[in-house]
Design an enzyme around this catalytic site. Sequence first.
Site, PDB file in Angstrom:
ATOM      1  N   HIS A   1       5.023  17.417  -9.580  1.00  0.00           N
ATOM      2  CA  HIS A   1       4.598  16.422  -8.414  1.00  0.00           C
ATOM      3  C   HIS A   1       6.011  16.336  -7.397  1.00  0.00           C
ATOM      4  CE1 HIS A   1       0.614  15.688  -8.891  1.00  0.00           C
ATOM      5  NE2 HIS A   1       0.745  15.457 -10.261  1.00  0.00           N
TER       6      HIS A   1
ATOM      7  N   ARG B   1       1.046  11.463  -0.289  1.00  0.00           N
ATOM      8  CA  ARG B   1       0.233  12.527   0.191  1.00  0.00           C
ATOM      9  C   ARG B   1       0.132  11.932   1.656  1.00  0.00           C
ATOM     10  NH1 ARG B   1      -1.231  12.154  -4.986  1.00  0.00           N
ATOM     11  NH2 ARG B   1      -0.594  14.346  -6.066  1.00  0.00           N
TER      12      ARG B   1
ATOM     13  N   TRP C   1      -5.326   6.952  -4.554  1.00  0.00           N
ATOM     14  CA  TRP C   1      -4.574   8.297  -4.255  1.00  0.00           C
ATOM     15  C   TRP C   1      -4.936   8.721  -2.751  1.00  0.00           C
ATOM     16  CZ3 TRP C   1      -0.594   9.062  -7.441  1.00  0.00           C
ATOM     17  CH2 TRP C   1      -0.587   8.835  -8.817  1.00  0.00           C
TER      18      TRP C   1
ATOM     19  N   TRP D   1      -4.164   6.962 -17.957  1.00  0.00           N
ATOM     20  CA  TRP D   1      -5.184   7.231 -16.637  1.00  0.00           C
ATOM     21  C   TRP D   1      -5.963   8.442 -17.146  1.00  0.00           C
ATOM     22  CZ3 TRP D   1      -5.680  11.883 -14.182  1.00  0.00           C
ATOM     23  CH2 TRP D   1      -4.613  13.024 -14.376  1.00  0.00           C
TER      24      TRP D   1
ATOM     25  N   TYR E   1     -10.247   4.893 -10.422  1.00  0.00           N
ATOM     26  CA  TYR E   1      -9.751   5.574  -9.444  1.00  0.00           C
ATOM     27  C   TYR E   1     -10.507   5.463  -7.961  1.00  0.00           C
ATOM     28  CZ  TYR E   1      -6.058   7.964 -11.813  1.00  0.00           C
ATOM     29  OH  TYR E   1      -4.812   8.517 -12.507  1.00  0.00           O
TER      30      TYR E   1
ATOM     31  N   ASP F   1       3.523  12.849 -15.016  1.00  0.00           N
ATOM     32  CA  ASP F   1       2.064  13.411 -15.014  1.00  0.00           C
ATOM     33  C   ASP F   1       1.903  15.017 -14.789  1.00  0.00           C
ATOM     34  OD1 ASP F   1       2.851  12.536 -12.596  1.00  0.00           O
ATOM     35  OD2 ASP F   1       0.673  12.414 -12.019  1.00  0.00           O
ATOM     36  N   GLU F   2       1.081  15.478 -15.106  1.00  0.00           N
ATOM     37  CA  GLU F   2       0.464  16.917 -14.690  1.00  0.00           C
ATOM     38  C   GLU F   2       1.649  17.828 -14.430  1.00  0.00           C
ATOM     39  OE1 GLU F   2      -3.497  15.633 -12.371  1.00  0.00           O
ATOM     40  OE2 GLU F   2      -1.768  15.249 -11.315  1.00  0.00           O
TER      41      GLU F   2
ATOM     42  N   ASP G   1       6.157  12.824  -3.821  1.00  0.00           N
ATOM     43  CA  ASP G   1       4.912  14.164  -4.592  1.00  0.00           C
ATOM     44  C   ASP G   1       5.392  15.252  -3.776  1.00  0.00           C
ATOM     45  OD1 ASP G   1       2.594  15.134  -5.828  1.00  0.00           O
ATOM     46  OD2 ASP G   1       2.037  12.905  -6.113  1.00  0.00           O
TER      47      ASP G   1
ATOM     48  N   GLU H   1      -4.685  11.839  -1.056  1.00  0.00           N
ATOM     49  CA  GLU H   1      -4.898  13.001  -0.514  1.00  0.00           C
ATOM     50  C   GLU H   1      -5.952  13.329   0.904  1.00  0.00           C
ATOM     51  OE1 GLU H   1      -4.755  12.493  -3.530  1.00  0.00           O
ATOM     52  OE2 GLU H   1      -4.255  14.268  -5.054  1.00  0.00           O
TER      53      GLU H   1
ATOM     54  N   ASP I   1      -9.874   6.515  -5.254  1.00  0.00           N
ATOM     55  CA  ASP I   1     -10.242   7.525  -4.214  1.00  0.00           C
ATOM     56  C   ASP I   1     -11.274   8.525  -4.544  1.00  0.00           C
ATOM     57  OD1 ASP I   1      -8.619   8.238  -6.535  1.00  0.00           O
ATOM     58  OD2 ASP I   1      -8.177  10.266  -5.794  1.00  0.00           O
TER      59      ASP I   1
HETATM   60  C1  ACM Z   1      -2.739  10.804 -12.206  1.00  0.00           C
HETATM   61  O1  ACM Z   1      -3.764  10.568 -11.756  1.00  0.00           O
HETATM   62  N1  ACM Z   1      -1.893  12.039 -12.116  1.00  0.00           N
HETATM   63  C2  ACM Z   1      -1.773   9.907 -12.613  1.00  0.00           C
END
Ligand code: ACM
Length: 456
Positions: free
Chosen positions: A204, A106, A381, A312, A337, A265-266, A135, A383, A339
């Site tokens: 991602h 990011r 993370w 996570w 986390y 993920d996601e 990503d 961002e 962030d």
């Molecule tokens: C994640 O936080 N998407 C692993």
Amino acid sequence: MAFDTLLPRPVSVTPTAGSCPWPSTVDARAASLPAEAYRLEISPSGVVLHCGDLAGEVYGRQTLRQLAGPSAFRAASLGDALSLPCGVVEDQPRFAWRGCLLDVARHYRTKAEVLRFIDLLAAHKLNVLNLHLTDDQGWRFEVPEFPRLTSVGGWRPSSMVGSGGEQDGRPHGGFYTGDDLREIVAYAASRAVTVVPEIDIPGHARAALAAYPSLGTSESYEIWTSWGISTSLLSPSSSTLDFFKQVFDHLLEIFPSKVIALGGDETPGATDEHRKFVRLLAEHLVSRGRTPMGWDEVLDIPDLPPMVIGSWQNEEAGVRAAAAGHDVVMCPEQHVYLDHRQSSHPDEPIPVGMVHTVEDVYAYEPALTGPRLRGVQAQVWSEHLDDVRRVDYLAFPRLSAFAEVAWSSGARDYAEFLPRLRDHHLPRLDALGVEYRPLDGPHPWQTRPGVPGRPR
Ligand code: ACM
């Protein structure tokens, strides 16, 4: 100086009388100790460090630095006379995996910034850097066969400002060559840190799609300049599979880590074909002698080979993963986390996620126990971390608290930890030049007035 200034806290400390000048000659001797363990004998005549491997030696030397006081963390001596308290320290880690994820996708971090971050991990006896290399907003890993991954995917023309819709209109980018990454891996290894690289598939992946649209299902894609969860997924075709097999093969040439992360993920809108695609890439890594690591969403994929699962979304996922025969790294967003915002105060800069105070992180205790639990990992993370000062602010001192969770066995009491952190460890971070968040809130220059976050 008292031994209770140590952080992470060692297993056993027996103080004796006297002190030993620092820097002292350290007689490092091979010993039949468990992996990563060390024993220090400090007497007025010098230091004997017993260790069974490089990691034990690295940690013994880190402990000596901690005992010598904050000046020992400066890049050059100030000429002040430092000394070590005499005694015996016996120490070994609680968990084999004491990780931190750093998202360099990011926001790109320069090679020098990554090397510095590795130094900071090693100073805290953390031993895994999970390097998130790709990503939607950036691809940071040069693959000679596919130059557009970095020439197109390695930069974006603009970035979203905080979590509002506004764009900054400022290009952002950067990538690492193979030699840069080899250097990072070797630097980390000499500090007993393993770099576990991550290429995130099949979501991602907008940076890869922008570089090579044939990896997807649309005519063209643009690298993402927003934050969030993109619905653009890789196409689970055989040509995309072949492409990523080559990408991962190149990654394996550079990273000796036994564990290689493939994301997973996601993935909104993922089909059974996408799930099969992830399984085939996991099997490919196994066929190359590595252990695939995926985020806990992959537990929905049938017939996976044994993997390492990064739990996570919640603690329950890790428990489920262990029951399904996978090893687990606990990294739940409800606890570690980094962030996420550090307080509910309105001055907290770009406040996203849940409130995780230093005390919350210190209190983290994984719900899973037993042989499947490899360890724990904090996540940074990026961002909203557009420069390294923001990384310092969010990571520290919470990562210091996390290091003790990862290293030290036994009960933890924040009232006992806080004076050690405040009076002894923060001065070490000052000496290292880490711009951590002060315990009572940000410095004025650490705030970001008017930049919206997305608190939960
Ligand atoms: C994640 O936080 N998407 C692993």
